[in-house]
Design an enzyme around this catalytic site. Structure first.
Site, PDB file in Angstrom:
ATOM      1  CE  LYS A 193      -1.824   2.880   2.991  1.00 13.71           C
ATOM      2  NZ  LYS A 193      -2.011   4.114   2.208  1.00 13.71           N
ATOM      3  N   GLY A 246       7.063   5.277   8.097  1.00 17.15           N
ATOM      4  CA  GLY A 246       6.160   6.402   8.299  1.00 17.15           C
ATOM      5  C   GLY A 246       6.311   6.946   9.701  1.00 17.15           C
ATOM      6  CB  SER A 247       4.072   9.008  11.731  1.00 14.84           C
ATOM      7  OG  SER A 247       2.900   8.227  11.677  1.00 14.84           O
ATOM      8  CB  THR A 248       6.831   7.425  16.083  1.00 13.30           C
ATOM      9  OG1 THR A 248       8.120   7.673  15.508  1.00 13.30           O
ATOM     10  CG2 THR A 248       7.010   6.598  17.337  1.00 13.30           C
ATOM     11  CG  LEU A 249       0.074   8.393  16.030  1.00 17.41           C
ATOM     12  CD1 LEU A 249       0.083   8.720  17.521  1.00 17.41           C
ATOM     13  CD2 LEU A 249      -0.739   9.454  15.277  1.00 17.41           C
ATOM     14  CB  VAL A 250       1.077   5.150  11.511  1.00 16.29           C
ATOM     15  CG1 VAL A 250       0.612   3.957  10.689  1.00 16.29           C
ATOM     16  CG2 VAL A 250       0.113   6.301  11.329  1.00 16.29           C
ATOM     17  N   GLY A 251       3.329   3.637  13.381  1.00 19.83           N
ATOM     18  CA  GLY A 251       4.173   2.461  13.666  1.00 19.83           C
ATOM     19  C   GLY A 251       3.658   1.694  14.877  1.00 19.83           C
ATOM     20  CD  GLU A 269      13.170   4.564   7.908  1.00 23.14           C
ATOM     21  OE1 GLU A 269      13.125   5.409   8.828  1.00 23.14           O
ATOM     22  OE2 GLU A 269      13.160   4.849   6.711  1.00 23.14           O
ATOM     23  CB  CYS A 303      12.928   9.281   8.144  1.00 25.93           C
ATOM     24  SG  CYS A 303      13.814   8.333   6.934  1.00 25.93           S
ATOM     25  CD  GLU A 400      10.076  12.845  11.796  1.00 19.56           C
ATOM     26  OE1 GLU A 400       9.031  12.213  12.051  1.00 19.56           O
ATOM     27  OE2 GLU A 400      11.008  12.368  11.156  1.00 19.56           O
TER      28      GLU A 400
HETATM   29  P1  NAP Z   1       1.798   8.130   8.264  1.00 23.83           P
HETATM   30  O1  NAP Z   1       0.388   8.409   8.631  1.00 23.83           O
HETATM   31  O2  NAP Z   1       2.628   7.356   9.198  1.00 23.83           O
HETATM   32  O3  NAP Z   1       1.768   7.450   6.809  1.00 23.83           O
HETATM   33  C1  NAP Z   1       2.614   6.437   6.337  1.00 23.83           C
HETATM   34  C2  NAP Z   1       1.814   5.325   5.691  1.00 23.83           C
HETATM   35  O4  NAP Z   1       1.033   4.638   6.672  1.00 23.83           O
HETATM   36  C3  NAP Z   1       0.812   5.809   4.654  1.00 23.83           C
HETATM   37  O5  NAP Z   1       0.760   4.867   3.602  1.00 23.83           O
HETATM   38  C4  NAP Z   1      -0.466   5.858   5.449  1.00 23.83           C
HETATM   39  O6  NAP Z   1      -1.638   5.811   4.688  1.00 23.83           O
HETATM   40  C5  NAP Z   1      -0.332   4.606   6.286  1.00 23.83           C
HETATM   41  N1  NAP Z   1      -1.200   4.549   7.456  1.00 23.83           N
HETATM   42  C6  NAP Z   1      -1.822   5.582   8.105  1.00 23.83           C
HETATM   43  N2  NAP Z   1      -2.559   5.109   9.130  1.00 23.83           N
HETATM   44  C7  NAP Z   1      -2.432   3.767   9.143  1.00 23.83           C
HETATM   45  C8  NAP Z   1      -2.944   2.717   9.956  1.00 23.83           C
HETATM   46  N3  NAP Z   1      -3.758   2.944  10.984  1.00 23.83           N
HETATM   47  N4  NAP Z   1      -2.579   1.439   9.682  1.00 23.83           N
HETATM   48  C9  NAP Z   1      -1.751   1.171   8.669  1.00 23.83           C
HETATM   49  N5  NAP Z   1      -1.239   2.113   7.847  1.00 23.83           N
HETATM   50  C10 NAP Z   1      -1.570   3.404   8.076  1.00 23.83           C
HETATM   51  O7  NAP Z   1       2.542   9.472   7.966  1.00 23.83           O
HETATM   52  P2  NAP Z   1       1.863  10.842   7.500  1.00 23.83           P
HETATM   53  O8  NAP Z   1       0.617  11.138   8.256  1.00 23.83           O
HETATM   54  O9  NAP Z   1       1.748  10.835   6.038  1.00 23.83           O
HETATM   55  O10 NAP Z   1       2.968  11.847   7.993  1.00 23.83           O
HETATM   56  C11 NAP Z   1       2.947  12.285   9.349  1.00 23.83           C
HETATM   57  C12 NAP Z   1       4.334  12.347   9.923  1.00 23.83           C
HETATM   58  O11 NAP Z   1       4.955  11.067   9.838  1.00 23.83           O
HETATM   59  C13 NAP Z   1       5.287  13.233   9.170  1.00 23.83           C
HETATM   60  O12 NAP Z   1       5.145  14.556   9.445  1.00 23.83           O
HETATM   61  C14 NAP Z   1       6.597  12.676   9.629  1.00 23.83           C
HETATM   62  O13 NAP Z   1       6.915  13.153  10.895  1.00 23.83           O
HETATM   63  C15 NAP Z   1       6.332  11.215   9.702  1.00 23.83           C
HETATM   64  N6  NAP Z   1       6.789  10.503   8.497  1.00 23.83           N
HETATM   65  C16 NAP Z   1       7.960   9.856   8.561  1.00 23.83           C
HETATM   66  C17 NAP Z   1       8.433   9.191   7.457  1.00 23.83           C
HETATM   67  C18 NAP Z   1       9.729   8.454   7.470  1.00 23.83           C
HETATM   68  O14 NAP Z   1      10.335   8.280   6.425  1.00 23.83           O
HETATM   69  N7  NAP Z   1      10.179   7.958   8.597  1.00 23.83           N
HETATM   70  C19 NAP Z   1       7.718   9.195   6.266  1.00 23.83           C
HETATM   71  C20 NAP Z   1       6.489   9.872   6.233  1.00 23.83           C
HETATM   72  C21 NAP Z   1       6.042  10.497   7.365  1.00 23.83           C
HETATM   73  P3  NAP Z   1      -2.316   7.120   4.041  1.00 23.83           P
HETATM   74  O15 NAP Z   1      -2.136   6.900   2.604  1.00 23.83           O
HETATM   75  O16 NAP Z   1      -3.758   7.113   4.413  1.00 23.83           O
HETATM   76  O17 NAP Z   1      -1.613   8.344   4.564  1.00 23.83           O
END
Ligand code: NAP
Ligand code: MG
Length: 500
Positions: A193, A246-251, A269, A303, A400
Site C-alpha cells: 500500500k 512512516g510516523s511513530t504514531l502509526v508504527g 522505519e 526521516c 520531528e
Molecule cells: P503516516 O500516517 O505514518 O503514513 C505512512 C503510511 O502509513 C501511509 O501509507 C499511510 O496511509 C499509512 N497509514 C496511516 N494510518 C495507518 C494505519 N492505521 N494502519 C496502517 N497504515 C496506516 O505518515 P503521514 O501522516 O503521512 O505523515 C505524518 C508524519 O509522519 C510526518 O510529518 C513525519 O513526521 C512522519 N513521516 C515519517 C516518514 C519516514 O520516512 N520515517 C515518512 C512519512 C512520514 P495514508 O495513505 O492514508 O496516509
C-alpha cells in the site's frame, strides 16, 4: 475497468508522454476497488486535483492476499530458483532505467520534489537497489552446523511467505524499492500500500513489474487509506510479516494490530530528530554545505533530516553567518525548473503542520533567524527556516517537524554535545564534522543512532544498512541485513546412525 492517467510533460527538463493505469494491481490484472470509489490525487505545486486513483478496501486486500498465497505456493517462494528471481529483477531494473525520466517526472508532479533530485538521486538509487538485491537472490545461504559425527545439522533461510508493505509519501519510489528488493530476492509474495498522497510512481512500477514477467500474484498493489487498507494489511491473519515506513504514531498502531492478530513479524522505519555536530576543527565550508543538505534535502521531508545542528561555541557565530548565507542561495519554486533546489511540501496537511511548528517556535520564545514564511500564493511552498536561541524543551527542538526547519544550538565540548545529541526519543541518524578523525570516530561511537555520517550527510547506499535506535524503528533496511527480515530459519537435524 480502471481508467488511465495520460499526461504530456512539456518542461525544461523533460518532454514526453506518461500513461499509467489508475486501478489496483492484483493477481497480474488491473481492477477497480470493490466499492468502485476513488481518491483524488493532488499536485502540491498548485494544490489542485489532477487525477483520481481507485480506492482499495479490506475486501481487495483479501483478494490480493489470496493471489499472493497462490503465487507463493505454486510459482514463487520455494517453487522458484534464486537465479530465476534474479533474472526477473535485472529485467525490472533495465525497464526502470529505460523509464527513468517518466518515473522522475511522475514523482515531481505527485510529490513536489525537484526533477533533478527525483532523477539523479531517487531513480538512480532505486535502480541500483534492485540490481543489488537481484545479486543476492541466488546467494541466500544457510549454514552447516557441526554437532557430532552422528548427525548432519543445517539451516535453511526460507522465504517468510506473504508480506505486507506500507510506504510513505516522502520517497515514494525509493521506499517501494527498499521494500520489494529484499522481498523479491528471497521469494516472498507482496501486498503493498503506497501513501494516498503519492500513488503514481507505484502504479508505473506495477506496470513495469508486469512487463518484466513476474508471475501474477507475486506483487500486488492496493492503493487506499491508511486507516482502512493499511489497517487491513497489518491485522491480516494470512500475512506473515509487515514492513512499514512512516510516523511513530502509526508504527505503534501497526505493531498493535500485528500483536492482536497473528503475531506477524514487524519491521518499522520511523521518524527522527537527528543531530548534526560541528566541532571547532571542522572544514567549515564543507560543514556548512553538508549541514544544509542534511536538513533541506527533499524539503526537510526526510526521516534522517539533520534538524538539530549543534555547533561548538568558538565557531558558532561564523558558522551561523555562513550557514545563513548558504541557505539564502537555495531557490524554492517549480520542481521542473532546474534552478530550484526545493519544491513544495507534499500536502496541505504537511504545510499546516510545519507552519504550526514555526508558530510554536516563535510562541515559545526562540528567535526566528531566517525564513518561516510561505512562498507564492498557490501550492505548499515554505522558505528554508532557521531558529536560534532555543531551549531543550521547546517543541521545535524535541519533535520531528518533517519540513525545511532547523534549530542551530551552541555546545561547549565533546562530552556536552554527546549528552545533548542523545537527548531524544529518536535515534535514526547523526553526523559529526571534524578534521580530527580520532575525535570524529570516538564521538560517532557514542551517539545513539542507526547511521552516523562523518563529514557528510544523507548519503545512502544499497549495500549499507539503514534503520533506527530507540523509537526510530525496529530492524534494518538495505544491505545484507534486510534479507533477514524476509526469511525464516529452519534447522534440519539428520540422524546418521544414532539408535534408540
Ligand atoms: P503516516 O500516517 O505514518 O503514513 C505512512 C503510511 O502509513 C501511509 O501509507 C499511510 O496511509 C499509512 N497509514 C496511516 N494510518 C495507518 C494505519 N492505521 N494502519 C496502517 N497504515 C496506516 O505518515 P503521514 O501522516 O503521512 O505523515 C505524518 C508524519 O509522519 C510526518 O510529518 C513525519 O513526521 C512522519 N513521516 C515519517 C516518514 C519516514 O520516512 N520515517 C515518512 C512519512 C512520514 P495514508 O495513505 O492514508 O496516509
Ligand atoms: Mg500528490
Amino acid at each position: 475497468m480502471p481508467e488511465t492517467f495520460k499526461h504530456t510533460f512539456d518542461t525544461a527538463v523533460f518532454k514526453g508522454d506518461v500513461s499509467v493505469p489508475l486501478g489496483l494491481y492484483i493477481d497480474g490484472k488491473w481492477v477497480d476497488g470493490a466499492n468502485n470509489t476513488t481518491i483524488d490525487v493532488i499536485n502540491p505545486t498548485t494544490g489542485k486535483t489532477f487525477t483520481k486513483i481507485a480506492e482499495g478496501t479490506p475486501k481487495d486486500v483479501d483478494t490480493a492476499v489470496a493471489a499472493a498465497h497462490k503465487a507463493f505456493e505454486t510459482v514463487w517462494g520455494l517453487n522458484t530458483t534464486g537465479s530465476d528471481r534474479s533474472r526477473l529483477m535485472h529485467k525490472l531494473a533495465d525497464l526502470m532505467e529505460a523509464n527513468g525520466d517518466r518515473l522522475a517526472a511522475l514523482e515531481s508532479l505527485d510529490n513536489g520534489k525537484t526533477f533533478h533530485f527525483a532523477k539523479n538521486t531517487d531513480v538512480e538509487h532505486a535502480v541500483a537497489c534492485i540490481r543489488y538485491y537481484a545479486g543476492w537472490a541466488d546467494k541466500i545461504l544457510g549454514q552447516v552446523i557441526e554437532t557430532s559425527e552422528a548427525k548432519l545439522c543445517y539451516t535453511r533461510h526460507e522465504p517468510i511467505g506473504v508480506v505486507g508493505q506500507i510506504i510513505p509519501w516522502n520517497f515514494p519510489l525509493v521506499m517501494m524499492i527498499w521494500k520489494i528488493g529484499p522481498a523479491l530476492a528471497t521469494g516472498c509474495a507482496i501486498v503493498m500500500k503506497p501513501s494516498e498522497f503519492t500513488p503514481l510512481t507505484a502504479l508505473l512500477m506495477s506496470q513495469l513489474i508486469h512487463e518484466a514477467g513476474f508471475p501474477p500474484g507475486v506483487f500486488n498493489l492496493v492503493n487506499g487509506y491508511g486507516g482502512v487498507v493499511g489497517q487491513a494489511i497489518s491485522e491480516h491473519p494470512r500475512i506473515e510479516k509487515v514492513a512499514f515506513t512512516g510516523s511513530t504514531l502509526v508504527g505503534r498502531k501497526i505493531m498493535e494490530a500485528a500483536a492482536k492478530s497473528n503475531l506477524k513479524n514487524v519491521t518499522l522505519e520511523l521518524g527522527g530528530k537527528s543531530p548534526t555536530i560541528v566541532f571547532d576543527d571542522a572544514d567549515l565550508d564543507q560543514a556548512v554545505k553538508w549541514a544544509a543538505f542534511g536538513i533541506y534535502f527533499n524539503h526537510g521531508q526526510t526521516c534522517s533530516a539533520g534538524s538539530r545542528i549543534f555547533v561548538q561555541e568558538g565557531i558558532y557565530d561564523e558558522f551561523l553567518k555562513r550557514f545563513t548565507e548558504h541557505t539564502k542561495t537555495l531557490k524554492v519554486g517549480d520542481p521542473f525548473n532546474p534552478e530550484n533546489f526545493q519544491g513544495p511540501q507534499v500536502s496541505q496537511q504537511q504545510y499546516d503542520r510545519i507552519m504550526g511548528y514555526i508558530d510554536s517556535g516563535k510562541e515559545q520564545g526562540a528567535t526566528l533567524h531566517l525564513g518561516g514564511s510561505r512562498v507564492g500564493n498557490e501550492g505548499y511552498f515554505i522558505t528554508p527556516t532557521i531558529f536560534t536561541d532555543t531551549k531543550p524543551n521547546m517543541k521545535i527542538v524535541k519533535e520531528e517537524i518533517f519540513g525545511p526547519v532547523c534549530v542551530v544550538i551552541k555546545f561547549k565540548d565533546d562530552a556536552d554535545v554527546v549528552v545533548q545529541a542523545n537527548d531524544s526519543v529518536y535515534g535514526l541518524a547523526a553526523s559529526v564534522f571534524s578534521q580530527n578523525l580520532t575525535r570524529a570516530i570516538s564521538t560517532a561511537h557514542k551517539l545513539q543512532a542507526g547511521t552516523v555520517w562523518v563529514n557528510n550527510y544523507n548519503m545512502l547506499h544499497p549495500n549499507v544498512p539503514f534503520g533506527g535506535y530507540k523509537q526510530s524503528g525496529i530492524g534494518r533496511e538495505l544491505g545484507e541485513y534486510a534479507l533477514s527480515n524476509y526469511t525464516t530459519t529452519k534447522a534440519v537435524q539428520v540422524n546418521l546412525h544414532i539408535k534408540i
